[in-house]
Design a protein around this motif. Structure first.
Motif, PDB file in Angstrom:
ATOM      1  N   LYS A  99      -6.314  -3.870   4.935  1.00 22.24           N
ATOM      2  CA  LYS A  99      -7.562  -3.553   4.225  1.00 22.24           C
ATOM      3  C   LYS A  99      -7.573  -4.188   2.839  1.00 22.24           C
ATOM      4  CE  LYS A  99      -8.338   0.934   6.514  1.00 22.24           C
ATOM      5  NZ  LYS A  99      -8.406   2.404   6.299  1.00 22.24           N
ATOM      6  N   ILE A 100      -6.427  -4.099   2.134  1.00 25.20           N
ATOM      7  CA  ILE A 100      -6.343  -4.696   0.800  1.00 25.20           C
ATOM      8  C   ILE A 100      -6.462  -6.209   0.901  1.00 25.20           C
ATOM      9  CG2 ILE A 100      -4.878  -4.990  -1.233  1.00 25.20           C
ATOM     10  CD1 ILE A 100      -3.610  -2.282  -0.607  1.00 25.20           C
ATOM     11  N   GLU A 138      -3.187  -0.430   6.259  1.00 20.50           N
ATOM     12  CA  GLU A 138      -3.626  -0.262   4.877  1.00 20.50           C
ATOM     13  C   GLU A 138      -3.467  -1.563   4.099  1.00 20.50           C
ATOM     14  OE1 GLU A 138      -5.137   2.412   3.649  1.00 20.50           O
ATOM     15  OE2 GLU A 138      -5.025   3.207   5.679  1.00 20.50           O
ATOM     16  N   ASP A 139      -2.374  -2.273   4.338  1.00 19.33           N
ATOM     17  CA  ASP A 139      -2.189  -3.577   3.701  1.00 19.33           C
ATOM     18  C   ASP A 139      -3.274  -4.551   4.142  1.00 19.33           C
ATOM     19  OD1 ASP A 139      -0.013  -2.853   2.224  1.00 19.33           O
ATOM     20  OD2 ASP A 139       1.405  -4.231   3.150  1.00 19.33           O
ATOM     21  N   SER A 163       0.810  -1.221   0.000  1.00 21.26           N
ATOM     22  CA  SER A 163       0.000   0.000   0.000  1.00 21.26           C
ATOM     23  C   SER A 163       0.841   1.268   0.000  1.00 21.26           C
ATOM     24  CB  SER A 163      -0.946   0.011   1.201  1.00 21.26           C
ATOM     25  OG  SER A 163      -0.214  -0.121   2.410  1.00 21.26           O
ATOM     26  N   GLU A 184      -0.372   2.635 -10.633  1.00 20.21           N
ATOM     27  CA  GLU A 184      -1.684   2.079 -10.291  1.00 20.21           C
ATOM     28  C   GLU A 184      -2.065   0.897 -11.185  1.00 20.21           C
ATOM     29  OE1 GLU A 184      -3.164   2.907  -7.613  1.00 20.21           O
ATOM     30  OE2 GLU A 184      -1.689   4.464  -7.191  1.00 20.21           O
ATOM     31  N   TRP A 237       1.998   1.357   7.845  1.00 18.79           N
ATOM     32  CA  TRP A 237       1.300   0.932   6.628  1.00 18.79           C
ATOM     33  C   TRP A 237       0.606  -0.415   6.736  1.00 18.79           C
ATOM     34  CZ3 TRP A 237       0.231   4.142   2.771  1.00 18.79           C
ATOM     35  CH2 TRP A 237       0.966   5.324   2.675  1.00 18.79           C
ATOM     36  N   LEU A 282       1.641  -9.430   1.522  1.00 19.18           N
ATOM     37  CA  LEU A 282       0.339  -8.939   1.976  1.00 19.18           C
ATOM     38  C   LEU A 282      -0.693 -10.059   2.071  1.00 19.18           C
ATOM     39  CD1 LEU A 282      -1.503  -5.829   0.608  1.00 19.18           C
ATOM     40  CD2 LEU A 282      -2.523  -8.053   0.250  1.00 19.18           C
ATOM     41  N   LYS A 307      -0.191  -2.226  -9.972  1.00 21.54           N
ATOM     42  CA  LYS A 307      -0.727  -2.711  -8.694  1.00 21.54           C
ATOM     43  C   LYS A 307      -2.099  -3.345  -8.887  1.00 21.54           C
ATOM     44  CE  LYS A 307      -0.140   1.166  -6.377  1.00 21.54           C
ATOM     45  NZ  LYS A 307      -0.133   2.118  -5.240  1.00 21.54           N
ATOM     46  N   GLN A 308      -2.935  -2.723  -9.732  1.00 24.26           N
ATOM     47  CA  GLN A 308      -4.264  -3.283  -9.954  1.00 24.26           C
ATOM     48  C   GLN A 308      -4.177  -4.643 -10.638  1.00 24.26           C
ATOM     49  OE1 GLN A 308      -7.086  -1.659 -13.023  1.00 24.26           O
ATOM     50  NE2 GLN A 308      -8.361  -1.234 -11.223  1.00 24.26           N
TER      51      GLN A 308
END
Length: 334
Positions: A235-236, A232-233, A8, A14, A229, A52, A17-18
């Motif tokens: 959450k992903i 945030e990781d 994250s 982007e 961080w 992650l 990463k997506q």
């Protein structure tokens, strides 16, 4: 062992990463090919994503990361049956690796010392249920790339030689990266990768400054940076796990299927792999975003990464492949 840079916390990039997140939602999409400048976070992203993801449960001592004694290959030595968790494996495939190193070969030491014909697993066995990462994939020997793509698609490694007849699971997400200035992959190999993205060094000064700031903070105090961080990781990670569970329920209308076919015909895409990958990637995005049905919005978002590497070259069109895809999307969806 030092933990990788948080996924994250990666600045920009982007599309890359997506693409990696969507292959985590649905590994059946196929591999990810990342072409672009050096030092743009390609290897950092794949290691960060694997770190992650939740750990996988494996049979202790299994050379193929078998989930249980039933999944352990017949040719392997029997194991006690203890299950433990390990991080999602990320295996690097070096450019100079021989075919034996990749697929496995006869265990010479065991044959000489015990007189037994035994199999020594290779990198594909270690990558099972994880990621196989190849830097400078465009410089890899063609026969090795062919072999890897065949195994990645079938999910099984088959060795028939030296009196050995061996099979084992080899389900992994293949991630290749490279610099197009050093050579290109053959079109038929490009087509076998599920997704393809291009990455460029950022030209925005504030964005470059933020990259420097975060990397310096990570190098100076890794644990403090990770603590910042990790939420945030998490959450992903939760979003990926939720998407995996929701994926079978995502609806696909006949109109969506028609859009997939019409778009690929408009682009002159050979075969049907383009439609199938586009649809599968759009379904993964819909599941990741919590949507119940695939729409044109999802298809518009993933079309460049699913189709740009499948286009025939047009010497009269100087636009990049992603631009050509988006132009076709606008025409078809108009």
């Amino acid at each position: 062992m030092r933990q990788p840079f948080p996924f994250s916390a990666i600045v920009g990039q982007e599309a890359m990463k997506q693409a990696m997140v969507l292959t985590a939602v649905d590994p059946g999409i196929g591999g990810v090919l990342v072409f672009g400048d050096r030092g743009t976070g390609k290897s950092t992203a794949v290691r960060a994503l694997a770190a992650l993801l939740p750990p996988i449960s494996v049979l202790a001592g299994s050379s193929t990361n078998a989930a249980s004694a039933e999944d352990q290959p017949d040719w392997a030595d029997p194991l006690p049956g203890d299950i433990h968790d390990i991080p999602t494996p990320v295996i690097d495939l070096p450019l100079g690796a021989s075919e034996d190193r990749v697929v496995g070969a006869l265990d010479i030491e065991r044959a000489l010392t015990r007189g037994e014909k035994a199999f020594e697993p290779g990198l594909l066995a270690r990558a099972n249920r994880g990621y196989l990462y190849i830097d400078e994939v465009n410089l890899l020997e063609d026969h090795i790339v062919d072999l890897l793509l065949d195994v990645a698609q079938s999910g099984e490694n088959v060795i028939e030689r030296e009196g050995l007849s061996i099979r084992h699971d080899a389900r992994f997400v293949l991630v290749g990266s490279g610099n197009p200035e050093e050579g290109e992959l053959r079109p038929q190999l490009l087509d076998r990768f599920g997704l393809s993205v291009e990455v460029r060094s950022p030209t925005d000064i504030p964005e470059r400054v933020e990259v420097i700031r975060r990397r310096a903070a990570f190098d100076t105090n890794p644990q403090a940076f990770l603590d910042k961080w990790n939420p945030e990781d998490a959450k992903i990670r939760d979003q990926i796990l939720t998407a995996r569970a929701a994926l079978p329920k995502v609806a696909t209308s006949d109109k969506t299927l028609h859009d997939c076919a019409e778009l690929c015909v408009a682009l002159g895409s050979d075969g049907l792999r383009g439609e199938l990958t586009l649809l599968r990637t759009a379904r993964a995005l819909a599941a990741y975003q919590g949507d119940a049905e695939v729409t044109r919005t999802h298809m518009r978002a993933v079309a460049p990464m699913a189709l740009s590497h499948r286009l025939r070259r047009d010497p009269l069109d100087e636009a990049g492949s992603s631009t050509r895809v988006m132009r076709a999307v606008e025409d078809v969806f108009a």
